[in-house]
Enzyme design. Structure first.
Site, PDB file in Angstrom:
ATOM      1  N   GLN A  79       0.743  -1.270   0.065  1.00 51.07           N
ATOM      2  CA  GLN A  79       0.130   0.045   0.034  1.00 51.07           C
ATOM      3  C   GLN A  79       0.879   1.423  -0.012  1.00 51.07           C
ATOM      4  O   GLN A  79       1.665   1.358   0.920  1.00 51.07           O
ATOM      5  CB  GLN A  79      -0.805   0.038   1.312  1.00 51.07           C
ATOM      6  CG  GLN A  79      -1.890   1.184   1.113  1.00 51.07           C
ATOM      7  CD  GLN A  79      -2.790   1.516   2.321  1.00 51.07           C
ATOM      8  OE1 GLN A  79      -2.185   1.958   3.341  1.00 51.07           O
ATOM      9  NE2 GLN A  79      -3.938   1.214   2.264  1.00 51.07           N
ATOM     10  N   TYR A 166      -5.879  11.292   3.984  1.00 49.57           N
ATOM     11  CA  TYR A 166      -4.486  11.326   3.398  1.00 49.57           C
ATOM     12  C   TYR A 166      -4.314  12.058   2.226  1.00 49.57           C
ATOM     13  O   TYR A 166      -5.449  12.419   1.592  1.00 49.57           O
ATOM     14  CB  TYR A 166      -3.664  10.007   3.634  1.00 49.57           C
ATOM     15  CG  TYR A 166      -3.814   9.394   4.786  1.00 49.57           C
ATOM     16  CD1 TYR A 166      -3.055  10.103   6.173  1.00 49.57           C
ATOM     17  CD2 TYR A 166      -4.256   8.172   5.338  1.00 49.57           C
ATOM     18  CE1 TYR A 166      -3.010   9.596   7.301  1.00 49.57           C
ATOM     19  CE2 TYR A 166      -4.128   7.798   6.441  1.00 49.57           C
ATOM     20  CZ  TYR A 166      -3.777   8.541   7.677  1.00 49.57           C
ATOM     21  OH  TYR A 166      -3.609   8.026   9.027  1.00 49.57           O
ATOM     22  N   GLY A 321      -9.205  -6.281   9.295  1.00 49.70           N
ATOM     23  CA  GLY A 321      -8.161  -5.660   9.953  1.00 49.70           C
ATOM     24  C   GLY A 321      -7.903  -6.142  11.429  1.00 49.70           C
ATOM     25  O   GLY A 321      -6.939  -6.994  11.400  1.00 49.70           O
TER      26      GLY A 321
END
Length: 368
Positions: A79, A166, A321
């Site tokens: 990523q 982000y 996750g």
């Protein structure tokens, strides 16, 4: 397995033995491992030991990991992560960058106050006012370099982090992107940075080895637009992404715990992410939807919910996750009906006591 920031690449941003052990453990079970957010340049984040992928030194360290992931039968995507304005100018990594914290526009993010105190900064220090990026193509070149390094490192593909407030997300949101050039203003212009970055990654990897993570609800890291503008922006963004024939689009659903309050109000824009955008990508009743780009769904799912969504052909795969933190053999446990460890040590999510990075990281056992 979702991208999970764990801040374990001590003492620098170079992957180490603890990272090796952690990823290989999970690759024995996971259908696809997505690395933690892997920074593409020096950035002064509050995760100074997040792994990087901008140099051959990074690539060589990752190559040791990817080789063993492949030896145990796993697949792993890197990523690619640029935090943009979610950083502080006084952090050592930002000083190494030799330039101030960047962003689409000079709009400071709220919510960072106190996060940098444990690194010796003042308790009131938060995210710095970003310096507007003069030429966004220079950042796109950084992404391309990271993609090249990821290829050297032996990854199976790359994912563009376009979520969670982000840098790419900052360009998408008109509250953080006040530009008046071709990179801001209209929906098309605000989506340009993410789309051009994807094209740069595709030029290195080909479309079938590139994915993207998207979080339309925002909230986290002080982003979010009104519902109508959110739907308009992300519908256009996804439609344009589909034209690129990526490997997958990972949609993140609304999670209240990822939506901070400012001035007594939640920051994000809750709405039905799968119901709104899923049919653009995957719709069993409409054969014109993509048969190339797979739909992955992330956000608080349990295995039963995931199986139901997959069986109903509403998604192609589910992304987990937190469950992977405390269950290194998660998929094997699910397949064999074994009990899941649902009590991870939250105190070690982003750090560790003492000097052993394995604590709360690679010391969770497989099921008996």
């Amino acid at each position: 397995m979702a991208s999970l920031t764990r801040n374990r690449s001590v003492p620098t941003t170079i992957p180490n033995d603890a990272n090796f052990e952690y990823y290989v453990q999970r690759a024995r079970s996971a259908g696809l491992v997505m690395t933690e957010g892997t920074v593409i340049v020096h950035q002064g984040t509050n995760w100074p030991n997040a792994a990087g992928i901008w140099s051959m030194e990074h690539a060589r360290a990752w190559k040791r990991i990817t080789d063993e992931v492949h030896n145990v039968g796993g697949k792993i995507f890197c990523q690619l992560w640029h935090t943009g304005r979610i950083a502080n100018n006084d952090m050592p990594e930002q000083k190494l960058a030799g330039k101030p914290v960047p962003g689409p526009s000079a709009v400071q993010a709220r919510g960072g106050e106190g996060l940098f105190a444990r690194f010796g900064l003042d308790k009131s220090a938060g995210y710095s006012m970003p310096e507007p990026i003069e030429d966004p193509t220079t950042i796109i070149a950084d992404y391309k370099n990271a993609a090249l390094m990821a290829k050297e490192a032996g990854f199976d593909g790359v994912e563009l982090h376009s979520a969670n407030g982000y840098l790419v997300h900052q360009f998408l949101d008109f509250n953080t992107n006040k530009r008046t050039d071709k990179w801001g203003g209209s929906v098309e212009n605000r989506c340009r940075f993410g789309l051009e970055t994807l094209k740069a990654l595709i030029s290195v990897w080909g479309p079938d080895r590139v994915g993207i993570k998207i979080n339309p609800c925002g909230g986290y890291d002080d982003v979010g637009m009104p519902l109508e503008e959110t739907k308009e922006t992300f519908t256009y963004y996804i439609q344009e992404i589909l034209k690129l024939k990526l490997a997958y689009i990972q949609l993140v659903i609304y999670l209240p715990q990822m939506d901070p309050e400012f001035d007594g109000k939640k920051r994000g824009t809750p709405h039905d992410v799968l119901g709104t955008y899923g049919p653009l990508i995957k719709d069993p009743s409409n054969p014109s939807t993509s048969d190339t780009t797979k739909l992955l769904l992330n956000g608080g799912l349990n295995p039963d919910q995931a199986n139901e969504l997959i069986s109903s052909q509403l998604i192609d795969a589910a992304v987990f996750g937190t469950l992977w933190i405390s269950n290194p053999d998660l998929q094997t446990r699910v397949e064999q009906g074994k009990e899941l460890n649902t009590q991870p040590d939250h105190k070690t999510f982003y750090g560790f006591p003492g000097d052993d990075p394995r604590v709360g990281y690679s010391d969770y056992p497989d099921a008996a």
